[in-house]
Motif scaffolding. Structure first.
Motif, PDB file in Angstrom:
ATOM      1  N   HIS A 292      30.108  35.572  46.063  1.00 18.03           N
ATOM      2  CA  HIS A 292      31.207  35.541  45.091  1.00 18.03           C
ATOM      3  C   HIS A 292      32.423  36.337  45.565  1.00 18.03           C
ATOM      4  CE1 HIS A 292      29.402  39.469  44.462  1.00 18.03           C
ATOM      5  NE2 HIS A 292      30.498  39.839  43.839  1.00 18.03           N
ATOM      6  N   GLU A 293      32.360  36.973  46.744  1.00 13.82           N
ATOM      7  CA  GLU A 293      33.410  37.903  47.153  1.00 13.82           C
ATOM      8  C   GLU A 293      34.767  37.233  47.351  1.00 13.82           C
ATOM      9  OE1 GLU A 293      31.869  39.862  50.586  1.00 13.82           O
ATOM     10  OE2 GLU A 293      30.623  41.243  49.419  1.00 13.82           O
ATOM     11  N   ARG A 294      34.766  35.979  47.824  1.00 18.42           N
ATOM     12  CA  ARG A 294      36.047  35.303  48.011  1.00 18.42           C
ATOM     13  C   ARG A 294      36.706  35.020  46.667  1.00 18.42           C
ATOM     14  NH1 ARG A 294      36.995  29.561  51.027  1.00 18.42           N
ATOM     15  NH2 ARG A 294      35.913  28.815  49.173  1.00 18.42           N
ATOM     16  N   ALA A 295      35.932  34.500  45.715  1.00 17.94           N
ATOM     17  CA  ALA A 295      36.486  34.238  44.384  1.00 17.94           C
ATOM     18  C   ALA A 295      37.008  35.528  43.756  1.00 17.94           C
ATOM     19  CB  ALA A 295      35.430  33.602  43.485  1.00 17.94           C
ATOM     20  N   GLN A 296      36.299  36.615  43.978  1.00 14.02           N
ATOM     21  CA  GLN A 296      36.729  37.908  43.441  1.00 14.02           C
ATOM     22  C   GLN A 296      38.042  38.356  44.083  1.00 14.02           C
ATOM     23  OE1 GLN A 296      33.819  41.003  43.960  1.00 14.02           O
ATOM     24  NE2 GLN A 296      34.978  42.503  42.794  1.00 14.02           N
ATOM     25  N   PHE A 297      38.191  38.140  45.390  1.00 16.37           N
ATOM     26  CA  PHE A 297      39.429  38.513  46.067  1.00 16.37           C
ATOM     27  C   PHE A 297      40.587  37.646  45.592  1.00 16.37           C
ATOM     28  CE2 PHE A 297      42.176  38.376  49.985  1.00 16.37           C
ATOM     29  CZ  PHE A 297      42.654  39.672  49.865  1.00 16.37           C
ATOM     30  N   PHE A 298      40.333  36.349  45.400  1.00 17.42           N
ATOM     31  CA  PHE A 298      41.363  35.490  44.809  1.00 17.42           C
ATOM     32  C   PHE A 298      41.798  36.048  43.448  1.00 17.42           C
ATOM     33  CE2 PHE A 298      39.766  31.564  47.255  1.00 17.42           C
ATOM     34  CZ  PHE A 298      40.834  31.602  48.132  1.00 17.42           C
ATOM     35  N   ALA A 306      50.483  35.709  43.935  1.00 17.77           N
ATOM     36  CA  ALA A 306      51.131  34.398  43.958  1.00 17.77           C
ATOM     37  C   ALA A 306      51.671  33.981  42.593  1.00 17.77           C
ATOM     38  CB  ALA A 306      50.141  33.351  44.455  1.00 17.77           C
ATOM     39  N   GLY A 307      51.333  34.744  41.540  1.00 15.01           N
ATOM     40  CA  GLY A 307      51.799  34.401  40.201  1.00 15.01           C
ATOM     41  C   GLY A 307      50.893  33.424  39.474  1.00 15.01           C
ATOM     42  N   PHE A 308      49.626  33.291  39.908  1.00 12.39           N
ATOM     43  CA  PHE A 308      48.671  32.400  39.257  1.00 12.39           C
ATOM     44  C   PHE A 308      47.801  33.183  38.280  1.00 12.39           C
ATOM     45  CE2 PHE A 308      48.779  30.117  43.593  1.00 12.39           C
ATOM     46  CZ  PHE A 308      49.941  29.441  43.240  1.00 12.39           C
ATOM     47  N   GLU A 309      47.191  32.468  37.337  1.00 12.06           N
ATOM     48  CA  GLU A 309      46.319  33.107  36.352  1.00 12.06           C
ATOM     49  C   GLU A 309      45.004  33.520  37.008  1.00 12.06           C
ATOM     50  OE1 GLU A 309      47.068  33.968  33.354  1.00 12.06           O
ATOM     51  OE2 GLU A 309      49.058  33.041  33.395  1.00 12.06           O
ATOM     52  N   PRO A 310      44.662  34.808  36.988  1.00 11.54           N
ATOM     53  CA  PRO A 310      43.441  35.265  37.663  1.00 11.54           C
ATOM     54  C   PRO A 310      42.169  34.608  37.150  1.00 11.54           C
ATOM     55  CG  PRO A 310      44.874  37.123  37.176  1.00 11.54           C
ATOM     56  CD  PRO A 310      45.457  35.945  36.474  1.00 11.54           C
ATOM     57  N   GLU A 311      42.129  34.276  35.856  1.00 13.28           N
ATOM     58  CA  GLU A 311      40.901  33.697  35.299  1.00 13.28           C
ATOM     59  C   GLU A 311      40.598  32.302  35.859  1.00 13.28           C
ATOM     60  OE1 GLU A 311      44.095  33.350  31.991  1.00 13.28           O
ATOM     61  OE2 GLU A 311      43.477  34.790  33.547  1.00 13.28           O
ATOM     62  N   ASP A 312      41.563  31.693  36.551  1.00  9.20           N
ATOM     63  CA  ASP A 312      41.337  30.375  37.148  1.00  9.20           C
ATOM     64  C   ASP A 312      40.738  30.455  38.545  1.00  9.20           C
ATOM     65  OD1 ASP A 312      42.474  29.253  34.882  1.00  9.20           O
ATOM     66  OD2 ASP A 312      44.481  29.111  35.775  1.00  9.20           O
ATOM     67  N   ALA A 313      40.581  31.651  39.061  1.00 15.10           N
ATOM     68  CA  ALA A 313      40.173  31.816  40.457  1.00 15.10           C
ATOM     69  C   ALA A 313      38.771  31.273  40.723  1.00 15.10           C
ATOM     70  CB  ALA A 313      40.253  33.288  40.854  1.00 15.10           C
ATOM     71  N   GLY A 314      37.851  31.445  39.786  1.00 10.13           N
ATOM     72  CA  GLY A 314      36.483  30.984  39.995  1.00 10.13           C
ATOM     73  C   GLY A 314      36.411  29.472  40.166  1.00 10.13           C
ATOM     74  N   LEU A 315      37.093  28.738  39.285  1.00 12.45           N
ATOM     75  CA  LEU A 315      37.115  27.281  39.392  1.00 12.45           C
ATOM     76  C   LEU A 315      37.797  26.851  40.677  1.00 12.45           C
ATOM     77  CD1 LEU A 315      36.770  24.403  38.358  1.00 12.45           C
ATOM     78  CD2 LEU A 315      38.885  24.698  37.032  1.00 12.45           C
ATOM     79  N   PHE A 316      38.902  27.480  41.004  1.00  9.92           N
ATOM     80  CA  PHE A 316      39.617  27.127  42.230  1.00  9.92           C
ATOM     81  C   PHE A 316      38.721  27.322  43.448  1.00  9.92           C
ATOM     82  CE2 PHE A 316      42.203  28.404  45.887  1.00  9.92           C
ATOM     83  CZ  PHE A 316      43.027  27.297  46.015  1.00  9.92           C
ATOM     84  N   ASP A 317      38.013  28.437  43.510  1.00  9.26           N
ATOM     85  CA  ASP A 317      37.153  28.707  44.660  1.00  9.26           C
ATOM     86  C   ASP A 317      36.041  27.672  44.763  1.00  9.26           C
ATOM     87  OD1 ASP A 317      36.297  30.549  46.847  1.00  9.26           O
ATOM     88  OD2 ASP A 317      34.520  30.749  45.582  1.00  9.26           O
TER      89      ASP A 317
END
Length: 421
Positions: A292-298, A306-317
């Protein structure tokens, strides 16, 4: 320029691997004049490069010189060499065989795509499976928001994560800094190692890295082209840490400078050693951002920058994991079927759009890269698979990865043994 007066016998007379290696370097530089993508980097003595490039040597003559060098190696009994010498003998042979094959192709020799892949990269292309992408498409379909055409939804999703041009610099800087920090925890870098990041515009490429020698690389990012945020981290890992830059700094120090193996001062994109090296560079991101470390870093660093919503990082990853697997495997399969004559150019483009989910412009660009680099996508996919399987899990995982990354290993070296040798 005048024709070359060198012959393979000049090196053969010495019956010495240093002489063979030095002449191999000149042959690689000569071939690079005819094939601009063959030589990816050169950081050997300037005198060798300057001496080589004062003459123009046609590909058929280079192929002949390579055959002479292989004959010279045949006269060197590896059983009389120490372990390092035997390894050098084997690997130098494979580098020269690949050069001989590539020079022959440029001189007009015809090989099937599968034979070319085997001869240049030391691997066999994956056999076809008509539904290889079915599970990946199904997973993406379930993850992506909305209904309807999968490729349209995928491209719309990824387009929403293009880094704004005014935020490229902090995002790339953070990605490279963190990938370096995680790498040096496991792998000491040579003293004076340096990677410089700069930004440009008006170029056709997204980004590039050039290894300059003396443990120094130059990275340039194109601020004009759309770059999704996953590419910043993938580029930092594959091209920087623990990827190509890391690999080349260590190999320059350990192989070229410490051992005097000049053949490793010229990096070619067509050899069995390149298969393993590129596979290790691709695996690098998974090695330093596991689980999960990459999603956490995102979520915690790159998305806010980058100005993106952090809560979307898991789905994006999760989407990126599936699409990366789709593209890595798909590029190799399309290359084999198109260059092997199974698909027409139009059919290959359609395959890139329908299966790899690219838009028309991106599919055309991808196909041009396949035409230029030919079997390289197969080497990349197979190299990743070979290194991933060799590294495995559990104890000794990092030691095996470092071995594949920093030592001159052949595909067979990793598939015939379960531990570094």
């Amino acid at each position: 320029m005048e024709s070359s007066t060198y012959t393979g016998e000049n090196a053969a007379e010495a019956r010495d691997m240093d002489a063979v290696a030095r002449f191999y370097v000149k042959c690689a530089l000569w071939l690079g004049v005819h094939d601009p993508v063959f030589v990816d980097a050169y950081f050997g003595p300037a005198a060798v490069r300057d001496e080589a490039l004062t003459v123009t040597v046609p590909p058929d003559r280079i192929a002949g010189y390579a055959a002479d060098l292989l004959a010279t190696l045949d006269r060197i009994d590896p059983d009389r060499l120490e372990e390092a010498g035997r390894m050098r003998h084997t690997h130098l042979r494979e580098m020269i065989r690949a050069l001989n094959t590539r020079a022959g192709i440029l001189a007009g020799e015809k090989l099937s795509f599968d034979a070319e892949t085997e001869a240049l990269y030391g691997v066999a292309a994956t056999e076809d499976d008509t539904d290889w992408y079915g599970e990946l498409h199904a997973t993406l379909d379930a993850r992506l928001p909305g209904d309807g055409n999968l490729s349209v939804r995928y491209r719309a999703f990824m387009d929403s994560y293009v880094i704004p041009s005014d935020r490229l610099e902090p995002v790339f800087a953070a990605a490279f800094a963190e990938s370096r920090r995680r790498t040096v925890e496991r792998l000491p870098l040579p003293a004076g190692e340096r990677l410089e990041i700069g930004y440009t515009a008006g170029e056709p490429w997204e980004a590039f890295i050039r290894y300059l020698g003396d443990a120094t690389s130059l990275v340039r990012v194109n601020a004009d082209l759309p770059v999704t945020i996953d590419r910043a981290l993938a580029y930092a890992c594959h091209e920087g840490y623990p990827g190509r830059h890391t690999m080349r700094t260590i190999r320059e120090t350990a192989l070229v400078r410490a051992r005097g193996w000049i053949e490793h001062s010229v990096v070619t994109l067509a050899s069995p050693l390149a298969t393993v090296a590129e596979g290790a560079a691709v695996l690098g991101e998974e090695m330093i951002f596991s689980g999960h470390e990459r999603a956490q870093f995102f979520e915690e660093v790159l998305f806010p920058l980058a100005g993106f919503e952090p809560e979307d990082a898991g789905l994006f990853d999760a989407v990126v994991i599936e699409s990366t697997a789709l593209n890595r495997t798909g590029n190799a399969r399309v290359a084999r079927k198109y260059l092997g004559g199974v698909l027409s150019r139009e059919e290959a483009c359609r395959h890139l759009r329908d299966v790899l989910l690219l838009d028309r412009e991106a599919a055309e660009a991808r196909l041009r890269l396949i035409e230029e680099f030919r079997a390289y996508p197969v080497a990349l996919a197979e190299g990743y698979r070979i290194v991933r399987d060799y590294v495995g899990d559990g104890a000794g995982r990092w030691e095996r990865f470092v071995h594949a990354l920093t030592e001159p290993a052949l595909p067979g070296d990793l598939t015939s043994s379960g531990s570094p040798g």
